[in-house]
Design a protein around this motif. Structure first.
Motif, PDB file in Angstrom:
ATOM      1  N   LEU A   1       0.843  -1.208   0.000  1.00 23.40           N
ATOM      2  CA  LEU A   1       0.000   0.000   0.000  1.00 23.40           C
ATOM      3  C   LEU A   1       0.876   1.255   0.000  1.00 23.40           C
ATOM      4  O   LEU A   1       0.625   2.203  -0.761  1.00 23.40           O
ATOM      5  CB  LEU A   1      -0.925  -0.005   1.227  1.00 23.40           C
ATOM      6  N   ALA A   2       1.933   1.239   0.827  1.00 27.54           N
ATOM      7  CA  ALA A   2       2.865   2.370   0.877  1.00 27.54           C
ATOM      8  C   ALA A   2       3.604   2.513  -0.455  1.00 27.54           C
ATOM      9  O   ALA A   2       3.869   3.622  -0.915  1.00 27.54           O
ATOM     10  CB  ALA A   2       3.870   2.170   2.012  1.00 27.54           C
ATOM     11  N   GLY A   3       3.895   1.363  -1.080  1.00 31.96           N
ATOM     12  CA  GLY A   3       4.608   1.373  -2.353  1.00 31.96           C
ATOM     13  C   GLY A   3       3.818   1.970  -3.503  1.00 31.96           C
ATOM     14  O   GLY A   3       4.402   2.402  -4.498  1.00 31.96           O
ATOM     15  N   THR A   4       2.487   2.003  -3.358  1.00 36.33           N
ATOM     16  CA  THR A   4       1.671   2.632  -4.423  1.00 36.33           C
ATOM     17  C   THR A   4       2.077   4.093  -4.611  1.00 36.33           C
ATOM     18  O   THR A   4       2.013   4.618  -5.722  1.00 36.33           O
ATOM     19  CB  THR A   4       0.157   2.561  -4.107  1.00 36.33           C
ATOM     20  N   SER A   5       2.546   4.742  -3.519  1.00 38.55           N
ATOM     21  CA  SER A   5       2.973   6.144  -3.647  1.00 38.55           C
ATOM     22  C   SER A   5       4.211   6.272  -4.543  1.00 38.55           C
ATOM     23  O   SER A   5       4.402   7.284  -5.205  1.00 38.55           O
ATOM     24  CB  SER A   5       3.239   6.770  -2.275  1.00 38.55           C
ATOM     25  N   MET A   6       5.052   5.207  -4.580  1.00 36.92           N
ATOM     26  CA  MET A   6       6.207   5.202  -5.491  1.00 36.92           C
ATOM     27  C   MET A   6       5.731   5.194  -6.942  1.00 36.92           C
ATOM     28  O   MET A   6       6.263   5.914  -7.794  1.00 36.92           O
ATOM     29  CB  MET A   6       7.081   3.964  -5.246  1.00 36.92           C
ATOM     30  N   GLY A   7       4.703   4.365  -7.206  1.00 38.27           N
ATOM     31  CA  GLY A   7       4.136   4.292  -8.548  1.00 38.27           C
ATOM     32  C   GLY A   7       3.517   5.613  -8.959  1.00 38.27           C
ATOM     33  O   GLY A   7       3.736   6.099 -10.077  1.00 38.27           O
TER      34      GLY A   7
ATOM     35  N   MET B   1       4.721  11.233   0.751  1.00 38.86           N
ATOM     36  CA  MET B   1       4.165  10.009   1.346  1.00 38.86           C
ATOM     37  C   MET B   1       5.192   8.868   1.299  1.00 38.86           C
ATOM     38  O   MET B   1       5.348   8.124   2.261  1.00 38.86           O
ATOM     39  CB  MET B   1       2.895   9.571   0.605  1.00 38.86           C
ATOM     40  N   THR B   2       5.913   8.755   0.179  1.00 34.62           N
ATOM     41  CA  THR B   2       6.932   7.708   0.036  1.00 34.62           C
ATOM     42  C   THR B   2       8.012   7.862   1.105  1.00 34.62           C
ATOM     43  O   THR B   2       8.436   6.883   1.719  1.00 34.62           O
ATOM     44  CB  THR B   2       7.584   7.764  -1.372  1.00 34.62           C
ATOM     45  N   MET B   3       8.466   9.115   1.319  1.00 30.39           N
ATOM     46  CA  MET B   3       9.526   9.378   2.307  1.00 30.39           C
ATOM     47  C   MET B   3       9.081   8.985   3.708  1.00 30.39           C
ATOM     48  O   MET B   3       9.821   8.348   4.452  1.00 30.39           O
ATOM     49  CB  MET B   3       9.929  10.853   2.278  1.00 30.39           C
ATOM     50  N   PHE B   4       7.852   9.355   4.074  1.00 34.84           N
ATOM     51  CA  PHE B   4       7.352   9.064   5.422  1.00 34.84           C
ATOM     52  C   PHE B   4       7.175   7.567   5.649  1.00 34.84           C
ATOM     53  O   PHE B   4       7.568   7.033   6.679  1.00 34.84           O
ATOM     54  CB  PHE B   4       6.033   9.806   5.692  1.00 34.84           C
ATOM     55  N   THR B   5       6.586   6.887   4.673  1.00 32.11           N
ATOM     56  CA  THR B   5       6.328   5.446   4.835  1.00 32.11           C
ATOM     57  C   THR B   5       7.627   4.641   4.805  1.00 32.11           C
ATOM     58  O   THR B   5       7.773   3.675   5.535  1.00 32.11           O
ATOM     59  CB  THR B   5       5.359   4.926   3.758  1.00 32.11           C
ATOM     60  N   SER B   6       8.601   5.058   3.979  1.00 36.23           N
ATOM     61  CA  SER B   6       9.879   4.337   3.888  1.00 36.23           C
ATOM     62  C   SER B   6      10.623   4.367   5.218  1.00 36.23           C
ATOM     63  O   SER B   6      11.295   3.400   5.583  1.00 36.23           O
ATOM     64  CB  SER B   6      10.777   4.955   2.808  1.00 36.23           C
ATOM     65  N   ASN B   7      10.518   5.488   5.927  1.00 37.13           N
ATOM     66  CA  ASN B   7      11.268   5.648   7.177  1.00 37.13           C
ATOM     67  C   ASN B   7      10.560   5.068   8.401  1.00 37.13           C
ATOM     68  O   ASN B   7      11.162   4.963   9.460  1.00 37.13           O
ATOM     69  CB  ASN B   7      11.566   7.134   7.430  1.00 37.13           C
ATOM     70  N   THR B   8       9.271   4.715   8.264  1.00 39.00           N
ATOM     71  CA  THR B   8       8.533   4.282   9.462  1.00 39.00           C
ATOM     72  C   THR B   8       8.053   2.825   9.403  1.00 39.00           C
ATOM     73  O   THR B   8       7.888   2.201  10.444  1.00 39.00           O
ATOM     74  CB  THR B   8       7.304   5.190   9.694  1.00 39.00           C
TER      75      THR B   8
END
Length: 328
Positions: free
Chosen positions: A80-86, A172-179
Motif C-alpha cells: 500500500l505504501a509502495g503505491t505512492s512510489m508508482g 508520502m513515500t519518504m514518510f512510509t519508507s522511514n517508518t
C-alpha cells in the motif's frame, strides 16, 4: 570510526541522489523517441522488480544468518505504501511531458515543505520558526527557479499540477519508507514496496493505453482527461531494451538501495541535505543533454532551495542540549 561511517553514509546518499537526478532527462529522451508514459513507467517498474528479485535471491543464498521475513500484514502495508512510489513516477513523468525537466524537479522538491506540513499534523505541533523561515525560502526559490517572474516564459499549468501531485506523492513515500517495517532487509523491503508501485503503473497502462483500444467505454472515460489519442496504441516492447534498463537501474534499483544503506549512517538530517544534490544534478543534466535553457535567476532560485534544505536540517540548540543531557 564514527566519522568514517558518516562519510560512507554521505557518499552513498550523494551518489544515490545524483543518479536519481539523472532519471527525468532519460524519460524526456524516451518521449522524443516516441514512447509513452505508460511504456516508460511499465519498463522501469517491471525491470526494477526483476532486478530486485534477483538481488534478493542472491542475498538469501549467500547470507549465513536467517533474514527477517515480512508478516502478511506488513506485506499489505508495504505494498500500500509502495503505491505512492508508482504514483510519484507517473505524476512526475506526466509533468515532464508539459514542462522542462529543470522546472519539474523544482516542483518535485516542494516535498521539502510538504513534509513539514505533514510532520506538524502528525505531531499536532506547530513547526518552529526556523522551519517556517525555511519553507518561505523554498517558496521564494521556487518562484525564481521556475522563472514565474518573467511572464514571457509560458509554463503549462498541466505540468505545474502534475509536478505538485508528484511532490505530494513523494512526501508520502519518504514518510512510509522511514517508518514501516524498519527491521526488514533493505532489498526485501524495497521489492515489496516496488510491487505495490508496479500495480499502480500496470493499472495506468491498462486504462490509458491498452484498454481504450478494445473498449469504447474506456476510451470515452480516457477522453475526459485528455484529447490526445496518440497514446492509445499497442505496447511498444522495444522500450525494455532501449531505455528500460537505464530507467530501472537509475529509478528503482540503485537509489533506494544506496539511500537505505546511507541514511542510517549519515543520519536523517545530514542525509536530507546531501540528497538535495538531486536538484542541481537534474538541472545540469537537462542543460547538457536536452539543451534546456537555465538563466542565472533560476540558478539563484535553486541555490535558495538548497540553502533552505540545509537550514531546515541543521541541529538546533534544543537538539544539542538534549544530546548533551542524554550523554551525561
Amino acid at each position: 570510526m564514527e566519522k568514517k561511517n558518516i562519510l560512507k553514509g554521505v557518499l552513498f546518499v550523494g551518489i544515490g541522489a545524483s543518479i536519481y537526478g539523472m532519471l527525468a532527462t532519460f524519460v524526456k529522451m524516451s518521449y522524443k523517441d516516441g514512447f509513452t508514459t505508460s511504456e516508460v513507467t511499465t519498463a522501469q517498474f517491471v525491470l526494477g522488480f526483476i532486478g530486485l528479485l534477483i538481488l534478493n535471491l542472491i542475498q538469501t543464498k549467500t547470507t549465513k544468518k536467517q533474514l527477517s521475513k515480512p508478516s502478511p500484514k506488513e506485506i499489505r502495508m508495504l505494498m500500500l505504501a509502495g503505491t505512492s512510489m508508482g504514483f510519484t513516477s507517473l505524476f512526475y513523468y506526466i509533468a515532464v511531458q508539459y514542462i522542462n525537466v529543470s522546472i519539474a524537479i523544482v516542483l518535485l522538491m516542494q516535498s521539502v515543505w510538504f513534509s513539514v506540513v505533514v510532520e506538524s499534523f502528525i505531531a499536532r505541533k506547530f513547526p518552529n520558526a526556523r522551519k517556517i523561515i525555511a519553507v518561505l525560502i523554498v517558496l521564494t526559490g521556487t518562484i525564481l527557479a521556475t522563472n514565474l517572474i518573467n511572464m514571457q516564459v509560458k509554463i503549462d499549468w498541466h505540468g505545474i499540477f502534475w509536478g505538485l501531485l508528484a511532490a505530494a506523492s513523494f512526501t508520502m513515500t519518504m514518510f512510509t519508507s522511514n517508518t514501516l517495517a524498519t527491521h526488514l532487509p533493505v532489498l526485501r523491503k524495497s521489492m515489496t514496496m516496488l510491487s505495490g508501485g508496479a500495480v499502480v503503473v500496470l493499472l495506468f497502462l491498462f486504462f490509458a493505453q491498452i484498454g481504450p483500444m478494445y473498449s469504447d467505454g474506456l476510451k470515452s472515460f480516457y477522453l475526459n482527461f485528455t484529447d490526445n489519442t496518440e497514446h492509445i496504441r499497442p505496447f511498444d516492447y522495444s522500450i525494455f531494451w532501449t531505455y528500460g534498463f537505464v530507467l530501472a537501474l537509475f529509478g528503482t534499483i540503485i537509489p533506494p538501495i544506496l539511500f537505505n544503506i546511507g541514511f542510517p549512517k549519515a543520519g536523517l538530517g545530514l542525509g536530507s541535505i546531501i540528497s538535495s544534490l538531486e536538484l542541481p544534478v537534474s538541472v545540469t543534466m537537462a542543460f547538457m543533454l536536452l539543451g534546456e535553457e537555465v538563466i542565472p535567476v533560476q540558478w539563484f532560485g535553486i541555490l535558495l532551495i538548497l540553502f533552505a534544505i540545509v537550514l531546515m536540517n541543521l541541529p538546533s540548540k534544543n537538539d544539542n542540549q538534549e544530546a548533551i543531557a542524554s550523554y551525561h
